[in-house]
Scaffold this motif. Structure first.
Motif, mmCIF file in Angstrom:
data_model
loop_
_atom_site.group_PDB
_atom_site.id
_atom_site.type_symbol
_atom_site.label_atom_id
_atom_site.label_comp_id
_atom_site.label_asym_id
_atom_site.label_seq_id
_atom_site.Cartn_x
_atom_site.Cartn_y
_atom_site.Cartn_z
ATOM 1 N N MET A 103 0.832 -1.200 0.000
ATOM 2 C CA MET A 103 0.000 0.000 0.000
ATOM 3 C C MET A 103 0.871 1.256 0.000
ATOM 4 O O MET A 103 0.588 2.228 -0.694
ATOM 5 N N TRP A 104 1.938 1.206 0.793
ATOM 6 C CA TRP A 104 2.830 2.358 0.842
ATOM 7 C C TRP A 104 3.458 2.610 -0.526
ATOM 8 O O TRP A 104 3.553 3.753 -0.985
ATOM 9 N N MET A 105 3.840 1.514 -1.178
ATOM 10 C CA MET A 105 4.451 1.671 -2.501
ATOM 11 C C MET A 105 3.487 2.331 -3.472
ATOM 12 O O MET A 105 3.856 3.226 -4.226
ATOM 13 N N LEU A 106 2.222 1.880 -3.427
ATOM 14 C CA LEU A 106 1.235 2.476 -4.320
ATOM 15 C C LEU A 106 1.032 3.947 -3.968
ATOM 16 O O LEU A 106 0.835 4.791 -4.845
ATOM 17 N N SER A 107 1.122 4.250 -2.667
ATOM 18 C CA SER A 107 0.873 5.630 -2.250
ATOM 19 C C SER A 107 1.979 6.565 -2.758
ATOM 20 O O SER A 107 1.739 7.745 -2.942
ATOM 21 N N THR A 108 3.190 6.030 -3.008
ATOM 22 C CA THR A 108 4.216 6.915 -3.572
ATOM 23 C C THR A 108 3.810 7.367 -4.973
ATOM 24 O O THR A 108 4.255 8.392 -5.454
ATOM 25 N N LYS A 109 2.950 6.575 -5.612
ATOM 26 C CA LYS A 109 2.443 6.958 -6.928
ATOM 27 C C LYS A 109 1.552 8.188 -6.816
ATOM 28 O O LYS A 109 1.310 8.899 -7.783
ATOM 29 N N GLY B 176 5.404 18.060 -7.328
ATOM 30 C CA GLY B 176 5.853 18.346 -5.971
ATOM 31 C C GLY B 176 7.352 18.165 -5.813
ATOM 32 O O GLY B 176 7.969 18.754 -4.927
ATOM 33 N N VAL B 177 7.929 17.317 -6.644
ATOM 34 C CA VAL B 177 9.368 17.082 -6.523
ATOM 35 C C VAL B 177 10.103 17.541 -7.784
ATOM 36 O O VAL B 177 11.277 17.244 -7.965
ATOM 37 N N LEU B 178 9.399 18.280 -8.624
ATOM 38 C CA LEU B 178 10.019 18.735 -9.879
ATOM 39 C C LEU B 178 11.280 19.572 -9.632
ATOM 40 O O LEU B 178 12.331 19.318 -10.221
ATOM 41 N N VAL B 179 11.151 20.544 -8.719
ATOM 42 C CA VAL B 179 12.269 21.465 -8.501
ATOM 43 C C VAL B 179 13.524 20.731 -8.035
ATOM 44 O O VAL B 179 14.582 20.847 -8.669
ATOM 45 N N PRO B 180 13.445 19.955 -6.960
ATOM 46 C CA PRO B 180 14.671 19.263 -6.534
ATOM 47 C C PRO B 180 15.231 18.319 -7.587
ATOM 48 O O PRO B 180 16.447 18.298 -7.800
ATOM 49 N N ILE B 181 14.366 17.582 -8.250
ATOM 50 C CA ILE B 181 14.881 16.653 -9.269
ATOM 51 C C ILE B 181 15.571 17.444 -10.375
ATOM 52 O O ILE B 181 16.667 17.100 -10.829
ATOM 53 N N LEU C 182 11.965 4.790 -1.091
ATOM 54 C CA LEU C 182 12.080 5.644 0.090
ATOM 55 C C LEU C 182 12.938 6.858 -0.249
ATOM 56 O O LEU C 182 12.578 8.006 0.065
ATOM 57 N N LEU C 183 14.070 6.614 -0.921
ATOM 58 C CA LEU C 183 14.939 7.715 -1.334
ATOM 59 C C LEU C 183 14.188 8.645 -2.289
ATOM 60 O O LEU C 183 14.223 9.865 -2.143
ATOM 61 N N TRP C 184 13.525 8.039 -3.256
ATOM 62 C CA TRP C 184 12.792 8.791 -4.260
ATOM 63 C C TRP C 184 11.733 9.673 -3.611
ATOM 64 O O TRP C 184 11.416 10.744 -4.076
ATOM 65 N N MET C 185 11.201 9.191 -2.483
ATOM 66 C CA MET C 185 10.185 9.971 -1.813
ATOM 67 C C MET C 185 10.811 11.017 -0.890
ATOM 68 O O MET C 185 10.458 12.183 -0.947
ATOM 69 N N LEU C 186 11.758 10.565 -0.060
ATOM 70 C CA LEU C 186 12.202 11.428 1.041
ATOM 71 C C LEU C 186 13.176 12.511 0.601
ATOM 72 O O LEU C 186 13.064 13.653 1.046
ATOM 73 N N VAL C 187 14.152 12.173 -0.257
ATOM 74 C CA VAL C 187 15.165 13.173 -0.606
ATOM 75 C C VAL C 187 14.559 14.385 -1.307
ATOM 76 O O VAL C 187 14.690 15.516 -0.830
ATOM 77 N N LEU D 137 11.495 15.240 -1.413
ATOM 78 C CA LEU D 137 10.475 15.828 -0.542
ATOM 79 C C LEU D 137 11.130 16.751 0.485
ATOM 80 O O LEU D 137 10.698 17.883 0.698
ATOM 81 N N GLY D 138 12.211 16.243 1.096
ATOM 82 C CA GLY D 138 12.942 17.059 2.073
ATOM 83 C C GLY D 138 13.460 18.325 1.425
ATOM 84 O O GLY D 138 13.343 19.429 1.996
ATOM 85 N N MET D 139 14.010 18.181 0.229
ATOM 86 C CA MET D 139 14.542 19.359 -0.457
ATOM 87 C C MET D 139 13.434 20.342 -0.796
ATOM 88 O O MET D 139 13.594 21.560 -0.636
ATOM 89 N N THR D 140 12.291 19.817 -1.239
ATOM 90 C CA THR D 140 11.175 20.702 -1.562
ATOM 91 C C THR D 140 10.761 21.502 -0.335
ATOM 92 O O THR D 140 10.574 22.724 -0.403
ATOM 93 N N ILE D 141 10.637 20.786 0.791
ATOM 94 C CA ILE D 141 10.223 21.488 2.014
ATOM 95 C C ILE D 141 11.267 22.546 2.393
ATOM 96 O O ILE D 141 10.924 23.682 2.731
ATOM 97 N N TYR D 142 12.539 22.163 2.288
ATOM 98 C CA TYR D 142 13.620 23.091 2.634
ATOM 99 C C TYR D 142 13.582 24.327 1.729
ATOM 100 O O TYR D 142 13.586 25.464 2.198
ATOM 101 N N PHE D 143 13.533 24.103 0.422
ATOM 102 C CA PHE D 143 13.515 25.226 -0.528
ATOM 103 C C PHE D 143 12.323 26.145 -0.297
ATOM 104 O O PHE D 143 12.395 27.342 -0.515
ATOM 105 N N SER D 144 11.203 25.520 0.133
ATOM 106 C CA SER D 144 9.984 26.305 0.254
ATOM 107 C C SER D 144 10.114 27.366 1.352
ATOM 108 O O SER D 144 9.296 28.274 1.433
ATOM 109 N N LEU D 145 11.138 27.201 2.193
ATOM 110 C CA LEU D 145 11.310 28.165 3.281
ATOM 111 C C LEU D 145 12.374 29.210 2.945
ATOM 112 O O LEU D 145 12.734 30.034 3.772
ATOM 113 N N LEU D 146 12.915 29.157 1.723
ATOM 114 C CA LEU D 146 13.979 30.081 1.326
ATOM 115 C C LEU D 146 13.480 31.068 0.285
ATOM 116 O O LEU D 146 12.563 30.774 -0.478
#
Lengths: 276, 305, 333
Positions: A110-116, A122-127, B37-42, B44-53
């Motif tokens: 379920m957690w894996m599906l939730s990452t979808k 939401g992660v465009l900028v960091p990526i 987990l990495l794909w989610m957390l890294v 995500l953490g960066m997004t949250i961090y950037f959002s405060l700058l």
């Protein structure tokens, strides 16, 4: 038992169904037809349906002007590469969850599906920034990684749903018959798992081929697959319908044909076995 | 005993799996869990961090910490409200059209007819068309007010040509996206319909149920699971509709067809305002999670069987 | 050879003990049936013997040597599963050949055994087909064929007939009995159907909640059920169990009498009114109400019995055929 239906009723059904089906299919048909017209005929008023001078010029022009095959090859590398990489990581994982389920298995799935559910934007900028800093921007390798990651949960779910249908009694029978771990995997499990793996492969190539968020945001000229290549036709206004159609036809043809062949597995695969 | 297939008695929980096979299983699951987990957390953490700058790629230099200023800016931006509405209308509109249309077409295709296989292939085809192609084809060859087929058609029946993408941009995009997803809904609902035991329908017929009540009391409840699946899978994809907007309206005119995904894209890769885009990203994630909780409950209940 | 002995065998899943300490010997060549209601542990017991599950304590001996820790394939046993568990991607021939291939039997010998098994099981024409193309009965035969070619010390059957329709079930029952007569190999057969148990077994083991309630030949169990559970489980239609005054007259808490041991007579001991009368031709089963003994008393009578719904009858039990049980449900001498 299917009941005998009068031929009249059947004829009406057939007519209505074909009209609706052709209406739904029409934009594709129209695109294919237009790709064989000259630019002038493509915008003729009234439009000509079949009676025009058929030509292949648009196809040669598209290739000559914009290196269609380069983009086609990008699409192949990215979709096939990300899917195979995803399968390599997903097969052991789905396997273990299907055959050695623990108390947490369901939650992990379920957690894996939730990452979808995590919106890509939401992660465009960091990526984007990570890719820029490590030089993955506009590379096929970078897209292979990203598409593998976004499709990984789907691949795992599909495989899991296929593996789970391999009945436990078969494995027990193999053990009673004297098969060791090696022969069990070689002679019994692999042949039974191959169809599921194959349709997972097919469906995910289709999904990756048509992915149009990351392929548009992370690529420029070098690694642009067909999705991004086609998008470049949106900028200049003008009379280019025939060439747009030729490019579009070439972009969708391989996957359309693949899709027709995989439509039997499509429902089962995309619904993770919930609808069969 | 390292055999991963050793525990076929899945219904007995994990009791039969040996300790050894259990740890082997963990090793096999680990790579995918770690990657996700990495794909989610890294990021995500960066997004949250950037959002405060205060962080704009066009203005190099220090990126000072500014607390929730970006959020305040993003959330009070009129474009944000418009984007939220547009996102909801887009998702709801497409879901409505594809589910209702899908049921109707599936009912039709479930009838005896000639050439059913070919009809299926025609109907499913749009699903395999990449979003950029379908958006461009619809935009230019159908919806264009001068040369589009619709313009010709309107002219033919004596109406003024209608500029779909500037006068009804959101509705036009809903139309395009619905065309892409209608086949998916139809195929799943048709498959579900075909698994309905015909004896149930016959029993209802014997009980004197009219065709409409047979549909309402027998067919529709039977489809509920399939409808749930359609809604779940489509919602995942519809929340992040991007390419169709990118190549047709670019979000306009104004913000008339900007959804949340596109708005954040504009902030980040057009205006290069990393701070604001990140704040928007966090908002999008929160909203998606609210939707996800509902959806997960729904499938958790419906897929358990 | 195939003598199987269980010594103080137990099985627990976590904290739940499904098989309390259990002793049992199955002689070489015997057809032994484990029977009991669902959840009684009969399948678990079979899987313990097969080695598909590990025993928690005790020992399983095959021909006198301890096999408790021997992996399933090395125990020399063959199993026929409820779902048949055929390999769907292999032809019938390959399915039957699989255990021999695993054991490294020569190709010639494999072919010889496949041909003879196919002939015995009427599968010769189907050897090149896939299991998916076969009927339920044919699949069952393939599963048996796969077991036969291993020439095992004993066959284990896990409810093999429960997926077949009634007519086929009777046919396969005869075929398996026939097979046993021919091979004279030990067979252990699990079923919840007491008719299968009665018709096939040399020895029946009645199980309830992991406990052995009684072991014996079919007729032994039928004539001398050790307790109320066995009395009610074996026999069809069921034995009539009567409590109260009628039982007290025989100094028992409960008395039991089989339907065929009650006669319809002119002036019998018991009176009642016929409810449903089932006319089978050879026999008539009367379901008699209002006897004051139990809700419904079942009586087996001759085929020509002309009684109908609502008729009053007078009944005499055969006193020498009354089974007496005490307050704890045990048979009284």
């Amino acid at each position: 038992m299917a009941r005998a239906v009068s031929n009249q009723r059947k004829a009406i059904n057939t007519a209505v169904a074909w009209i609706i089906a052709l209406l739904i299919f029409f934009p594709i048909l129209w695109t294919i037809l237009t790709s064989f017209k000259t630019e002038a005929e493509a915008i003729a008023d009234p439009p000509s349906f079949l009676f025009f001078n058929w030509t292949l010029d648009n196809y040669t022009t598209v290739q000559a002007r914009s290196d269609y095959f380069g983009h086609f090859w990008n699409s192949v590398v990215i979709s096939v590469g990300s899917t195979i990489l995803g399968l390599i990581i997903a097969i052991p994982s789905a396997w273990a969850m299907a055959f050695v389920p623990g108390k947490q298995t369901k939650n992990v799935l379920m957690w894996m599906l939730s990452t979808k559910m995590l919106p890509p934007v939401g992660v465009l900028v960091p990526i984007y920034l990570i890719f820029r800093d490590v030089g993955l921007l506009d590379t096929r390798f970078g897209l292979v990684i990203v598409l593998m990651l976004i499709n990984l949960p789907i691949i795992i779910w599909m495989l899991y749903s296929y593996f789970r249908e391999i009945p436990g009694e078969i494995l027990e029978a193999a053990r009673m018959d004297g098969a060791g771990l090696r022969s069990e995997i070689l002679y019994v499990l692999t042949p039974m798992a191959v169809p599921g793996i194959a349709s997972t492969l097919l469906l995910n190539i289709i999904l990756a081929w048509n992915e149009a968020f990351w392929t548009l945001t992370l690529t420029a000229a070098n690694s642009a697959p067909l999705t991004a290549f086609i998008a470049s036709y949106s900028s200049p206004e003008g009379l280019f319908y025939a060439k747009l159609s030729a490019a579009s036809t070439m972009a969708i043809a391989p996957i359309l044909i693949m899709g027709w062949f995989s439509q039997k597995q499509l429902v089962r695969g995309l619904t993770f076995g919930a609808v069969k | 005993m390292t055999d991963p297939g050793r525990n076929p008695g899945a219904d007995l929980g994990g009791d039969m799996a040996t300790q050894h096979s259990r740890s082997a299983a963990r090793v096999m699951i680990a790579p995918s869990v770690i990657l996700l987990l990495l794909w989610m957390l890294v990021p995500l953490g960066m997004t949250i961090y950037f959002s405060l700058l205060r962080y704009n790629l066009l203005m190099p230099g220090a990126n000072p910490f500014i607390g929730f200023e970006n959020y305040a800016y993003f959330l009070t931006d009129p474009a944000f409200q418009a984007a939220i509405w547009n996102t909801l209308i887009l998702v709801a509109g497409v879901l409505f059209i594809t589910v209702v249309g899908g049921i109707l077409i599936a009912l039709l295709l479930d009838q005896p007819m000639w050439g059913q296989g070919l009809v299926r292939i025609l109907v499913i085809s749009p699903f395999f068309v990449m979003p950029t192609v379908s958006a461009l084809v619809w935009k230019n060859m159908f919806m264009n007010p001068v040369n589009g087929l619709f313009a010709h058609l309107f002219e033919f029946i004596g109406l003024q040509p209608f500029d779909f993408l500037s006068q009804a941009p959101l509705a036009s995009i809903i139309g395009i996206v619905s065309w892409q997803w209608l086949p998916f809904a139809t195929l799943i609902l048709l498959t579900a319909m075909q698994s309905l035991d015909s004896e149930q329908i016959e029993a209802a017929e014997m009980d004197g149920a009219s065709p409409f009540s047979r549909f309402w009391y027998i067919v529709l409840p039977h489809l509920s699971r399939a409808i749930t699946v359609v809604i779940l899978i489509q919602t995942i994809f519809l929340l992040s509709i991007f390419a169709e907007i990118f190549v047709t309206t670019a979000g306009g005119p104004g913000t008339a067809s900007t959804n949340l995904t596109f708005l954040i894209y504009l902030e980040s890769l057009q205006r290069f305002d990393v701070g604001t885009a990140s704040a928007g990203g966090v908002v999008a994630i929160i909203l998606a999670n609210i939707v996800a909780i509902f959806l997960m409950r729904m499938i958790g209940k419906n897929l358990d069987a | 050879m195939g003598q199987i002995t269980l010594e103080k065998v137990t099985k627990s899943f976590g904290d739940v003990e499904v098989i309390p300490p259990l002793d049992l010997t199955i002689e070489d060549g015997e057809f032994c049936v484990f029977v009991g209601p669902s959840g009684c542990g009969k399948s678990t017991l079979l899987r313990l013997i097969a080695g598909l599950e590990d025993i928690s304590s005790g020992a399983i001996k095959i021909d006198g040597s301890d096999a408790s820790d021997v992996p399933p394939a090395k125990r020399g046993l063959a199993m026929v599963f409820q779902s048949y568990a055929l390999y769907p991607h292999m032809s019938v021939r390959k399915n039957i050949a699989f255990p021999m291939k695993m054991a490294g039997v020569s190709q010639d010998e494999q072919n010889r055994r496949i041909e003879s098994a196919a002939k015995a099981l009427n599968l010769t024409d189907y050897l090149e087909r896939r299991p998916g193309q076969l009927s339920g009965g044919q699949r069952q035969r393939v599963a048996i064929g796969r077991a036969i070619v291993r020439e095992p010390a004993a066959f284990l059957f896990d409810e093999p007939l429960s997926n077949l329709d009634a007519a086929l079930r009777v046919g396969m029952r005869l075929e398996i009995s026939e097979l046993h007569e021919r091979l004279k190999t030990t067979m252990i057969y699990v079923t919840h159907d007491q008719v299968e148990a009665m018709t096939m077994a040399d020895k029946i083991v009645v199980l309830r909640a992991g406990n052995i309630e009684q072991v014996g030949s079919p007729l032994d169990l039928y004539k001398h059920p050790r307790n109320l559970f066995v009395a009610g489980f074996i026999g069809s239609p069921k034995m009539n169990l009567i409590e109260g005054e009628a039982a007290a007259r025989h100094d028992a808490k409960t008395i039991g009498i089989r339907p065929e041991h009650i006669e319809v007579t002119e002036a019998g001991e018991w009176q009642g009114r016929v409810g449903v009368a089932e006319h089978l031709g050879s026999d008539t089963f009367l379901h008699v109400h209002d006897t004051g003994l139990t809700d419904i008393l079942t009586v087996r009578s001759t085929g020509e019995m002309g009684l109908r719904h609502g008729d009053c009858v007078s009944l005499s039990p055969r006193h020498d055929q009354i089974h007496r049980f005490d307050a704890s449900g045990l048979r009284m001498a």
